[in-house]
Design a protein around this motif. Structure first.
Motif, PDB file in Angstrom:
ATOM      1  N   SER A  71      59.272  -2.036 -21.920  1.00 55.88           N
ATOM      2  CA  SER A  71      59.567  -3.404 -21.722  1.00 55.88           C
ATOM      3  C   SER A  71      60.751  -4.008 -20.876  1.00 55.88           C
ATOM      4  N   ASP A  72      61.360  -3.124 -20.346  1.00 58.75           N
ATOM      5  CA  ASP A  72      62.564  -3.408 -19.503  1.00 58.75           C
ATOM      6  C   ASP A  72      62.203  -3.064 -18.209  1.00 58.75           C
ATOM      7  N   THR A  73      60.909  -2.971 -17.768  1.00 63.73           N
ATOM      8  CA  THR A  73      60.233  -2.615 -16.153  1.00 63.73           C
ATOM      9  C   THR A  73      59.887  -3.768 -15.616  1.00 63.73           C
ATOM     10  N   LEU A  74      59.838  -4.066 -14.399  1.00 65.33           N
ATOM     11  CA  LEU A  74      59.274  -4.994 -13.566  1.00 65.33           C
ATOM     12  C   LEU A  74      58.023  -4.431 -12.602  1.00 65.33           C
ATOM     13  N   LEU A  75      56.924  -4.969 -12.642  1.00 66.08           N
ATOM     14  CA  LEU A  75      56.037  -4.329 -12.004  1.00 66.08           C
ATOM     15  C   LEU A  75      55.880  -4.838 -10.406  1.00 66.08           C
ATOM     16  N   LYS A 113      65.384  -9.855 -25.649  1.00 66.62           N
ATOM     17  CA  LYS A 113      66.058  -9.954 -24.140  1.00 66.62           C
ATOM     18  C   LYS A 113      65.163  -9.490 -22.843  1.00 66.62           C
ATOM     19  N   THR A 114      63.826  -8.797 -23.331  1.00 68.81           N
ATOM     20  CA  THR A 114      63.226  -8.250 -22.055  1.00 68.81           C
ATOM     21  C   THR A 114      61.766  -8.721 -22.132  1.00 68.81           C
ATOM     22  N   ILE A 115      61.187  -9.241 -23.224  1.00 72.33           N
ATOM     23  CA  ILE A 115      59.803  -9.467 -23.481  1.00 72.33           C
ATOM     24  C   ILE A 115      59.209 -10.380 -22.573  1.00 72.33           C
ATOM     25  N   SER A 116      60.213 -11.664 -22.217  1.00 69.45           N
ATOM     26  CA  SER A 116      59.493 -12.524 -21.737  1.00 69.45           C
ATOM     27  C   SER A 116      59.549 -12.262 -20.134  1.00 69.45           C
ATOM     28  N   LYS A 117      60.419 -11.448 -19.564  1.00 65.18           N
ATOM     29  CA  LYS A 117      60.502 -10.885 -18.197  1.00 65.18           C
ATOM     30  C   LYS A 117      59.275 -10.030 -17.971  1.00 65.18           C
ATOM     31  N   VAL A 118      59.246  -8.930 -18.936  1.00 65.46           N
ATOM     32  CA  VAL A 118      57.723  -8.154 -18.584  1.00 65.46           C
ATOM     33  C   VAL A 118      56.708  -8.910 -18.568  1.00 65.46           C
ATOM     34  N   LEU A 119      56.366  -9.719 -19.387  1.00 66.21           N
ATOM     35  CA  LEU A 119      55.309 -10.579 -19.697  1.00 66.21           C
ATOM     36  C   LEU A 119      55.089 -11.391 -18.357  1.00 66.21           C
ATOM     37  N   SER A 120      56.094 -12.057 -17.887  1.00 62.55           N
ATOM     38  CA  SER A 120      55.971 -12.699 -16.574  1.00 62.55           C
ATOM     39  C   SER A 120      55.625 -11.847 -15.430  1.00 62.55           C
ATOM     40  N   SER A 121      56.324 -10.803 -15.408  1.00 69.49           N
ATOM     41  CA  SER A 121      56.095  -9.682 -14.343  1.00 69.49           C
ATOM     42  C   SER A 121      54.754  -9.298 -14.301  1.00 69.49           C
ATOM     43  N   VAL A 122      53.963  -8.949 -15.375  1.00 73.31           N
ATOM     44  CA  VAL A 122      52.336  -8.860 -15.403  1.00 73.31           C
ATOM     45  C   VAL A 122      51.834  -9.764 -14.883  1.00 73.31           C
ATOM     46  N   ALA A 123      51.819 -10.962 -15.427  1.00 72.21           N
ATOM     47  CA  ALA A 123      51.036 -12.057 -14.848  1.00 72.21           C
ATOM     48  C   ALA A 123      51.236 -12.326 -13.602  1.00 72.21           C
ATOM     49  N   GLY A 124      52.560 -12.274 -13.066  1.00 71.79           N
ATOM     50  CA  GLY A 124      52.735 -12.687 -11.661  1.00 71.79           C
ATOM     51  C   GLY A 124      52.500 -11.684 -10.501  1.00 71.79           C
ATOM     52  N   SER A 125      52.131 -10.201 -11.031  1.00 76.90           N
ATOM     53  CA  SER A 125      51.854  -9.277 -10.095  1.00 76.90           C
ATOM     54  C   SER A 125      50.615  -8.681  -9.976  1.00 76.90           C
ATOM     55  N   ILE A 126      49.938  -8.971 -10.956  1.00 80.56           N
ATOM     56  CA  ILE A 126      48.420  -8.476 -11.271  1.00 80.56           C
ATOM     57  C   ILE A 126      47.379  -9.313 -10.522  1.00 80.56           C
ATOM     58  N   LYS A 127      46.273  -8.701  -9.678  1.00 83.89           N
ATOM     59  CA  LYS A 127      45.443  -9.150  -8.827  1.00 83.89           C
ATOM     60  C   LYS A 127      44.393  -9.472  -9.408  1.00 83.89           C
ATOM     61  N   SER A 128      43.945  -8.751 -10.390  1.00 83.56           N
ATOM     62  CA  SER A 128      42.475  -8.943 -10.896  1.00 83.56           C
ATOM     63  C   SER A 128      42.688  -9.857 -12.110  1.00 83.56           C
ATOM     64  N   GLU A 129      41.664 -10.322 -12.585  1.00 84.10           N
ATOM     65  CA  GLU A 129      41.466 -11.152 -13.764  1.00 84.10           C
ATOM     66  C   GLU A 129      40.913 -10.541 -14.949  1.00 84.10           C
ATOM     67  N   ASP A 130      40.534  -9.098 -14.618  1.00 84.91           N
ATOM     68  CA  ASP A 130      39.768  -8.476 -15.568  1.00 84.91           C
ATOM     69  C   ASP A 130      40.648  -7.481 -16.035  1.00 84.91           C
ATOM     70  N   PHE A 131      41.540  -7.855 -17.048  1.00 86.75           N
ATOM     71  CA  PHE A 131      42.403  -6.763 -17.594  1.00 86.75           C
ATOM     72  C   PHE A 131      42.978  -7.310 -19.102  1.00 86.75           C
ATOM     73  N   GLU A 132      43.557  -6.462 -19.897  1.00 91.14           N
ATOM     74  CA  GLU A 132      44.058  -6.815 -21.069  1.00 91.14           C
ATOM     75  C   GLU A 132      45.401  -6.254 -21.303  1.00 91.14           C
ATOM     76  N   LEU A 133      46.329  -6.865 -22.124  1.00 92.27           N
ATOM     77  CA  LEU A 133      47.699  -6.576 -22.237  1.00 92.27           C
ATOM     78  C   LEU A 133      47.794  -6.418 -23.732  1.00 92.27           C
ATOM     79  N   ILE A 134      48.332  -5.170 -24.083  1.00 95.37           N
ATOM     80  CA  ILE A 134      48.375  -4.740 -25.587  1.00 95.37           C
ATOM     81  C   ILE A 134      49.986  -4.533 -25.915  1.00 95.37           C
ATOM     82  N   VAL A 135      50.573  -5.483 -26.644  1.00 91.55           N
ATOM     83  CA  VAL A 135      51.972  -5.334 -26.813  1.00 91.55           C
ATOM     84  C   VAL A 135      52.216  -4.646 -28.538  1.00 91.55           C
TER      85      VAL A 135
END
Length: 240
Positions: A95-99, A17-39
Motif C-alpha cells: 500500500s505504500d508503493t507507487l506504480l 496515510k497511504t491508501i489514497s495515494k496507491v489507489l490514485s497511482s493505480v488509476a493514473g498509471s494503468i492503460k487497460s480498462e479491463d482490470f480489477e482492484l481488490i483491497v
C-alpha cells in the motif's frame, strides 16, 4: 490464446496515510480498462476503509474495486484476494508503493518471458545508501528480491504453489518468491516501482538494512517463521 487481464491485490492494515495515494497511482498509471482492484483489510482501526471508499468515489472506480475483510496477516490477506480474483494474472502491491505508467503493459510483456516477475525498485529518497541497494533489484537473483518490488504471476502458478505460507507473519513475500525460483522462470520488468522509505527514516538507514540482512540470513540458514518474526518484532517493529 487467452487474453492476459490483471487482478491487482493490495493488503492493508491501518494505512489511512497511504491508501489514497496507491489507489490514485493505480488509476493514473494503468492503460487497460479491463482490470480489477481488490483491497484486503486485516482489521484496520483507523480511517483506512473510509478513505478507500472516498477515493474510489472520487476516481470513479466503483465497478473495478472490491473491498474484502480478512483476518490479520499479509499472507492471509493476499491469499484471500487471490481466491476471489477473476483474472488470469495476479499482481500483489504494497500500500505504500507507487506504480509506473503503463505498469499493466509491462506486466503482460514480461510474462511473455516467464510466468512470474517483478519490477525494479526505487525509494522515495535521494540518499546514496538506498539508491545503492535499489540498484541491485535489476538483477535476476533471489537474494535481490523483496515484496516492495511488487510481484506478478499467472494465477495457475500461484495455485500450483498453494499461495503464500500463512505461518510467515513477516517475510511471506520472500518465502513465496523463493518457491517460485525453485520451480519456474522469473523475469524483471524494465521499469521501476517507487516505495516509501518511511521505515528507514524512522529507524535509521544502516540499522534497518542490517536487521533486514539478518532476517535474510536466518531464512537461508534454515530458521523458521517464528525466529524471523521474533527478530522483526524486537528490532524493527518495536522501533516504529
Amino acid at each position: 490464446m487467452k487474453k492476459d487481464r490483471v487482478s491487482i491485490i493490495i493488503p492493508v492494515l491501518n494505512e489511512e496515510k497511504t491508501i489514497s495515494k496507491v489507489l490514485s497511482s493505480v488509476a493514473g498509471s494503468i492503460k487497460s480498462e479491463d482490470f480489477e482492484l481488490i483491497v484486503v483489510d486485516g482489521g484496520s482501526q483507523d480511517q483506512t476503509k473510509k478513505k478507500y471508499f472516498n477515493q474510489i468515489e472520487k476516481l470513479e472506480l466503483h465497478s473495478k474495486c472490491t473491498w474484502v475483510d480478512c483476518k490479520k496477516g499479509r499472507a492471509h490477506q493476499m491469499n484471500a484476494g487471490a481466491l476471489i480474483a477473476k483474472y488470469n494474472v495476479l499482481y500483489f502491491v504494497h500500500s505504500d508503493t507507487l506504480l509506473p505508467k503503463g505498469f499493466d503493459k509491462h506486466i503482460v510483456k514480461t510474462l511473455q518471458k516467464a510466468p512470474a516477475g517483478c519490477f525494479r525498485l526505487k525509494f522515495d529518497s535521494d540518499g546514496f545508501f538506498l539508491k545503492f541497494f535499489a540498484f541491485f533489484t535489476r538483477f535476476n537473483y533471489l537474494i535481490c528480491r523483496g515484496g516492495d518490488q511488487t510481484l506478478f504471476l499467472r494465477k495457475e502458478v500461484f495455485e500450483n504453489l498453494l499461495g503464500f505460507d500463512s505461518r510467515y507473519k513477516i517475510y511471506e513475500d520472500n518465502e513465496f518468491i523463493s518457491r517460485i525460483y525453485k520451480q519456474y522462470n522469473f523475469s524483471i520488468a524494465e521499469d521501476v516501482v517507487i516505495t516509501s522509505a518511511r521505515k528507514y527514516r524512522k529507524i535509521g538507514f544502516m540499522k534497518l538494512q542490517f536487521h533486514y540482512a539478518l532476517i535474510h540470513a536466518f531464512y537461508f540458514l534454515g530458521f523458521g517463521p517464528k525466529t524471523l518474526k521474533y527478530h522483526y518484532n524486537r528490532f524493527i517493529k518495536s522501533q516504529l
